[in-house]
Write a protein that holds these residues in place. Structure first.
Motif, PDB file in Angstrom:
ATOM      1  N   ALA A 149      44.894   7.183   8.673  1.00 29.73           N
ATOM      2  CA  ALA A 149      43.638   7.465   7.965  1.00 29.73           C
ATOM      3  C   ALA A 149      42.492   6.810   8.727  1.00 29.73           C
ATOM      4  O   ALA A 149      42.556   5.620   9.045  1.00 29.73           O
ATOM      5  N   ARG A 150      41.475   7.587   9.042  1.00 35.91           N
ATOM      6  CA  ARG A 150      40.316   7.078   9.775  1.00 35.91           C
ATOM      7  C   ARG A 150      39.096   7.015   8.860  1.00 35.91           C
ATOM      8  O   ARG A 150      38.863   7.916   8.049  1.00 35.91           O
ATOM      9  N   TYR A 151      38.326   5.952   9.042  1.00 34.32           N
ATOM     10  CA  TYR A 151      37.099   5.776   8.273  1.00 34.32           C
ATOM     11  C   TYR A 151      36.011   5.252   9.194  1.00 34.32           C
ATOM     12  O   TYR A 151      36.291   4.548  10.167  1.00 34.32           O
ATOM     13  N   SER A 152      34.776   5.593   8.875  1.00 35.39           N
ATOM     14  CA  SER A 152      33.638   5.193   9.709  1.00 35.39           C
ATOM     15  C   SER A 152      32.594   4.466   8.880  1.00 35.39           C
ATOM     16  O   SER A 152      32.399   4.746   7.694  1.00 35.39           O
ATOM     17  N   LEU A 153      31.920   3.539   9.557  1.00 36.22           N
ATOM     18  CA  LEU A 153      30.734   2.900   9.009  1.00 36.22           C
ATOM     19  C   LEU A 153      29.529   3.644   9.575  1.00 36.22           C
ATOM     20  O   LEU A 153      29.349   3.708  10.791  1.00 36.22           O
ATOM     21  N   VAL A 154      28.717   4.208   8.678  1.00 36.69           N
ATOM     22  CA  VAL A 154      27.603   5.063   9.087  1.00 36.69           C
ATOM     23  C   VAL A 154      26.289   4.471   8.602  1.00 36.69           C
ATOM     24  O   VAL A 154      26.172   4.032   7.456  1.00 36.69           O
ATOM     25  N   GLU A 155      25.318   4.455   9.509  1.00 38.94           N
ATOM     26  CA  GLU A 155      23.941   4.160   9.135  1.00 38.94           C
ATOM     27  C   GLU A 155      23.247   5.486   8.857  1.00 38.94           C
ATOM     28  O   GLU A 155      23.314   6.409   9.679  1.00 38.94           O
ATOM     29  N   ALA A 156      22.603   5.590   7.704  1.00 42.31           N
ATOM     30  CA  ALA A 156      21.901   6.816   7.334  1.00 42.31           C
ATOM     31  C   ALA A 156      20.433   6.504   7.081  1.00 42.31           C
ATOM     32  O   ALA A 156      20.109   5.535   6.386  1.00 42.31           O
ATOM     33  N   ARG A 157      19.577   7.327   7.657  1.00 40.40           N
ATOM     34  CA  ARG A 157      18.138   7.180   7.456  1.00 40.40           C
ATOM     35  C   ARG A 157      17.589   8.520   6.960  1.00 40.40           C
ATOM     36  O   ARG A 157      17.332   9.425   7.749  1.00 40.40           O
ATOM     37  N   PRO A 158      17.407   8.650   5.643  1.00 42.89           N
ATOM     38  CA  PRO A 158      16.895   9.913   5.104  1.00 42.89           C
ATOM     39  C   PRO A 158      15.421  10.107   5.457  1.00 42.89           C
ATOM     40  O   PRO A 158      14.612   9.188   5.307  1.00 42.89           O
ATOM     41  N   LEU A 159      15.094  11.295   5.920  1.00 38.43           N
ATOM     42  CA  LEU A 159      13.717  11.624   6.281  1.00 38.43           C
ATOM     43  C   LEU A 159      13.021  12.392   5.169  1.00 38.43           C
ATOM     44  O   LEU A 159      11.809  12.620   5.231  1.00 38.43           O
ATOM     45  N   THR A 160      13.787  12.826   4.182  1.00 39.59           N
ATOM     46  CA  THR A 160      13.256  13.450   2.969  1.00 39.59           C
ATOM     47  C   THR A 160      13.913  12.750   1.783  1.00 39.59           C
ATOM     48  O   THR A 160      14.788  11.896   1.969  1.00 39.59           O
ATOM     49  N   GLY A 161      13.529  13.135   0.574  1.00 39.52           N
ATOM     50  CA  GLY A 161      14.017  12.404  -0.597  1.00 39.52           C
ATOM     51  C   GLY A 161      14.625  13.277  -1.667  1.00 39.52           C
ATOM     52  O   GLY A 161      14.222  13.206  -2.836  1.00 39.52           O
ATOM     53  N   ARG A 162      15.593  14.102  -1.299  1.00 36.86           N
ATOM     54  CA  ARG A 162      16.269  14.952  -2.290  1.00 36.86           C
ATOM     55  C   ARG A 162      17.320  14.155  -3.059  1.00 36.86           C
ATOM     56  O   ARG A 162      17.893  13.199  -2.535  1.00 36.86           O
ATOM     57  N   ARG A 163      17.602  14.597  -4.264  1.00 37.81           N
ATOM     58  CA  ARG A 163      18.593  13.921  -5.097  1.00 37.81           C
ATOM     59  C   ARG A 163      19.970  13.972  -4.439  1.00 37.81           C
ATOM     60  O   ARG A 163      20.423  15.020  -4.005  1.00 37.81           O
ATOM     61  N   HIS A 164      20.637  12.820  -4.357  1.00 33.36           N
ATOM     62  CA  HIS A 164      21.975  12.692  -3.768  1.00 33.36           C
ATOM     63  C   HIS A 164      21.987  13.171  -2.319  1.00 33.36           C
ATOM     64  O   HIS A 164      23.023  13.621  -1.818  1.00 33.36           O
ATOM     65  N   GLN A 165      20.857  13.066  -1.612  1.00 32.75           N
ATOM     66  CA  GLN A 165      20.740  13.671  -0.287  1.00 32.75           C
ATOM     67  C   GLN A 165      21.776  13.153   0.691  1.00 32.75           C
ATOM     68  O   GLN A 165      22.466  13.948   1.352  1.00 32.75           O
TER      69      GLN A 165
END
Length: 260
Positions: free
Chosen positions: A145-161
């Motif tokens: 089983a593989r898992y990743s640590l992800v950095e996310a930077r939302p550029l918009t603001g949709r619900r549950h984006q």
């Protein structure tokens, strides 16, 4: 209920760490709830506070409140106009790409009418894989089983984006009951003591609506995510509570002479 962790406070606004599972304020979608971040913070500070943005109930991390309606309104406009930089950390299933921009329009999910009747709205999220781990266990159809640590930077603001974008890309956030995978969620809950959505708002940067400075905030993770990072060997990616306030520099306007 332990006191909320305050990351930053001045006479105009306050930023706190919202625990996972806590609603920001009362909502018709969660009748019967008695604990709310807004009320707890008001009681802790002994003064009124005014929300200017939101975090989903299962998401933990940084959230900012105004201490006056005028400040809340001004900073809320900065969020609406996409002038606020936001950083999230997420644990996802699979080997996420090193870097990608997820540009998938999303329909709103406000419950006012069927999602199919809502028009698709532009939505963009920049993601970057910070680390990964491979476990010698069969959770799905593969022997590892593989898992990743992800950095996310939302550029918009949709619900549950962030949750919806990562799921559409094939890397659902662990602990996401709506957009994720039940077998992986159960594995983390039962075997790794992580029974929550593994998504945290860890960074905010914005121009102070009153003071002439840029406010750059970083927020530490809760115990559940901290222990998981340490278990996976990701301790080097653990954020700390910190505040940076470099002087605000307004955009330079070139005169006709200097432009030549």
């Amino acid at each position: 209920m332990p006191p909320l962790r305050i990351v930053y406070q001045d006479e105009y606004l306050v930023a706190v760490h919202k625990p996972s599972g806590l609603l920001v304020h009362r909502t018709a979608l969660a009748r019967g709830e008695t604990e709310f971040l807004l009320q707890q913070l008001r009681d802790q500070l002994q003064r009124r506070v005014y929300p200017m943005h939101r975090l989903d109930r299962p998401t933990s991390g940084l959230i900012v409140f105004g201490l006056t309606p005028e400040v809340a309104r001004a900073l809320s406009e900065s969020f609406t106009e996409r002038q606020v930089e936001k950083r999230y950390l997420a644990v996802v299933r699979g080997m996420a790409p090193e870097q990608d921009r997820l540009d998938y329009p999303l329909r709103e999910e406000d419950g006012s009418r069927p999602k199919a009747q809502m028009p698709p709205m532009p939505a963009m999220t920049d993601i970057r894989r910070l680390d990964s781990v491979e476990l010698p266990v069969r959770v799905d159809r593969y022997p590892q089983a593989r898992y990743s640590l992800v950095e996310a930077r939302p550029l918009t603001g949709r619900r549950h984006q962030i949750r919806r974008h990562l799921s559409q890309r094939g890397y659902p956030v662990i602990g996401d009951a709506k957009h994720g995978k039940g077998n992986h969620n159960r594995f983390f809950a039962e075997q790794l003591k992580a029974p929550r959505l593994l998504l945290a708002a860890t960074g905010l940067a914005f121009d102070h609506p009153v003071l002439a400075k840029r406010v750059m905030l970083s927020c530490a993770l809760d115990d559940t995510m901290t222990q998981l990072f340490q278990h996976f060997g990701w301790a080097g990616h653990l954020p700390l509570d910190s505040v940076r306030t470099p002087p605000f520099e307004p955009p330079k306007v070139l005169s006709s002479a200097s432009a030549i």
